[in-house]
Design a protein around this motif. Sequence first.
Motif, mmCIF file in Angstrom:
data_model
loop_
_atom_site.group_PDB
_atom_site.id
_atom_site.type_symbol
_atom_site.label_atom_id
_atom_site.label_comp_id
_atom_site.label_asym_id
_atom_site.label_seq_id
_atom_site.Cartn_x
_atom_site.Cartn_y
_atom_site.Cartn_z
ATOM 1 N N ILE A 180 -15.737 6.894 36.142
ATOM 2 C CA ILE A 180 -15.322 8.305 37.062
ATOM 3 C C ILE A 180 -16.367 8.681 38.089
ATOM 4 O O ILE A 180 -16.070 8.634 39.124
ATOM 5 C CB ILE A 180 -14.865 9.423 36.273
ATOM 6 C CG1 ILE A 180 -13.552 9.052 35.251
ATOM 7 C CG2 ILE A 180 -14.690 10.882 37.114
ATOM 8 C CD1 ILE A 180 -13.243 10.224 34.375
ATOM 9 N N ASN A 188 -16.418 7.568 42.312
ATOM 10 C CA ASN A 188 -16.318 8.859 43.239
ATOM 11 C C ASN A 188 -17.606 8.745 44.035
ATOM 12 O O ASN A 188 -17.555 9.335 45.155
ATOM 13 C CB ASN A 188 -16.226 10.032 42.225
ATOM 14 C CG ASN A 188 -14.831 10.437 42.097
ATOM 15 O OD1 ASN A 188 -13.922 10.774 42.733
ATOM 16 N ND2 ASN A 188 -14.354 10.125 40.809
ATOM 17 N N ARG A 219 -16.997 7.451 31.021
ATOM 18 C CA ARG A 219 -16.734 8.652 31.966
ATOM 19 C C ARG A 219 -17.505 8.305 33.130
ATOM 20 O O ARG A 219 -17.392 8.508 34.342
ATOM 21 C CB ARG A 219 -16.786 10.104 31.622
ATOM 22 C CG ARG A 219 -15.721 10.430 30.350
ATOM 23 C CD ARG A 219 -15.704 11.798 30.236
ATOM 24 N NE ARG A 219 -16.946 12.640 29.897
ATOM 25 C CZ ARG A 219 -17.040 12.825 28.464
ATOM 26 N NH1 ARG A 219 -16.376 12.455 27.591
ATOM 27 N NH2 ARG A 219 -18.437 13.195 28.128
ATOM 28 N N GLU A 277 -11.158 17.631 36.771
ATOM 29 C CA GLU A 277 -9.925 17.232 35.986
ATOM 30 C C GLU A 277 -9.908 15.725 35.618
ATOM 31 O O GLU A 277 -9.117 15.658 34.531
ATOM 32 C CB GLU A 277 -8.793 17.685 36.844
ATOM 33 C CG GLU A 277 -8.556 16.842 38.211
ATOM 34 C CD GLU A 277 -9.327 18.071 39.536
ATOM 35 O OE1 GLU A 277 -8.757 17.664 40.567
ATOM 36 O OE2 GLU A 277 -9.801 18.902 39.026
ATOM 37 N N GLN A 278 -10.475 14.919 36.265
ATOM 38 C CA GLN A 278 -10.686 13.581 35.871
ATOM 39 C C GLN A 278 -11.343 13.511 34.578
ATOM 40 O O GLN A 278 -11.270 12.715 33.926
ATOM 41 C CB GLN A 278 -11.083 12.758 37.004
ATOM 42 C CG GLN A 278 -10.397 12.894 38.300
ATOM 43 C CD GLN A 278 -11.041 11.783 39.436
ATOM 44 O OE1 GLN A 278 -12.036 11.089 39.123
ATOM 45 N NE2 GLN A 278 -10.429 11.938 40.658
ATOM 46 N N TYR A 279 -12.355 14.321 34.630
ATOM 47 C CA TYR A 279 -13.518 14.231 33.452
ATOM 48 C C TYR A 279 -12.533 14.627 32.226
ATOM 49 O O TYR A 279 -12.711 13.927 31.044
ATOM 50 C CB TYR A 279 -14.587 15.059 33.631
ATOM 51 C CG TYR A 279 -15.833 14.603 34.575
ATOM 52 C CD1 TYR A 279 -16.226 13.205 34.308
ATOM 53 C CD2 TYR A 279 -16.131 14.902 35.410
ATOM 54 C CE1 TYR A 279 -17.219 12.587 34.997
ATOM 55 C CE2 TYR A 279 -17.156 14.639 36.273
ATOM 56 C CZ TYR A 279 -17.655 13.444 36.114
ATOM 57 O OH TYR A 279 -18.719 12.774 36.929
ATOM 58 N N ALA A 327 -10.078 12.140 31.152
ATOM 59 C CA ALA A 327 -10.695 11.159 30.243
ATOM 60 C C ALA A 327 -11.056 11.312 29.042
ATOM 61 O O ALA A 327 -10.997 10.490 28.198
ATOM 62 C CB ALA A 327 -11.787 10.513 31.129
#
Length: 311
Positions: free
Chosen positions: A205, A209, A201, A186-188, A191
């Motif tokens: 991200i 991580n 990304r 969901e972060q990708y 973004a």
Amino acid sequence: MASAIRRRRTVTAYLFCTPALLGMLVFFVFPLVMTVYYSFTSFDLSNAPRWNDFANWKFLFGQDPLIGKAALNTLWFVAILVPVRIAGAMLVAWALTRARRASGALRTVYYLPALVPPVASTIAFVFLLNPATGPVNRLLAAFGIHGPGWFTDPAWAKPALVLLGLWVLGDIMVIFLAALLDVPTEQYEAAELDGANGVQRFWYITLPNMAPVLVFALITGIIAALQYFTEPAVASATAMGKSSVGAGTSTLLGWPDESTLTYGQLLYSKAFGANLFGYASAMAVVLFVVAGLATAVLLRRFRSLTPEVAS
């Protein structure tokens, strides 16, 4: 009553920790203390240690003609081999996350070289990169390229070992692959909706991580590079046509032209070739301190970045 229960729990916890604490005392603390003691003695295993003050340390930091070359070669491997392996493992892991077909087979193929014993893989690479009969130089010659001398050329011996390190990067690759697959998708997606490109990304991200895994790989890689021994020793012996790795202090150590002489090889040579166990102990203490300082600096740097990563 509460204090009695607390003491009982504390005693129980220490009892459970006793095997680990005893193991640490016997196999780590005691050898470390004795190594520091032997570093101030003249010791050859045949006779009792004789106290010689700072003689070993003076020779280490000002008189040993090989220590400078060995230290520079070792730092070269720390500065080049470790980042190249981490970058290569990251690239392969990223490519495997994008593979849709036969991803399991590809993972196996990339990981298998890491299972090969270091001696066997080094010998194989020496024969593959043989400047006269090796298939690599023959392939280059087919395209009109004159291949380098590899393990017989001081300028190419260390780069050849880097190529070997890239071939056996499967151990780091599987760790990176697991970390990449654990990054929240969901972060990708968020973004991408905000207009972030692939590089952004990855930078904002993926790397944050994966920060703990990257620090782990960097610390373990630096420690392994500081102790780099098997591959350069076997490569030198095989390229010279020797059937075994000697422990002598001859001029052939680190062949060709001391280009593959590492700190670990010199330490081994001093201890088991020249029987200078007191001097080798001083070298081991320096190696331990350098590895400990490098680990402490990296961990401190990682903790300072933790708030930024969390944000």
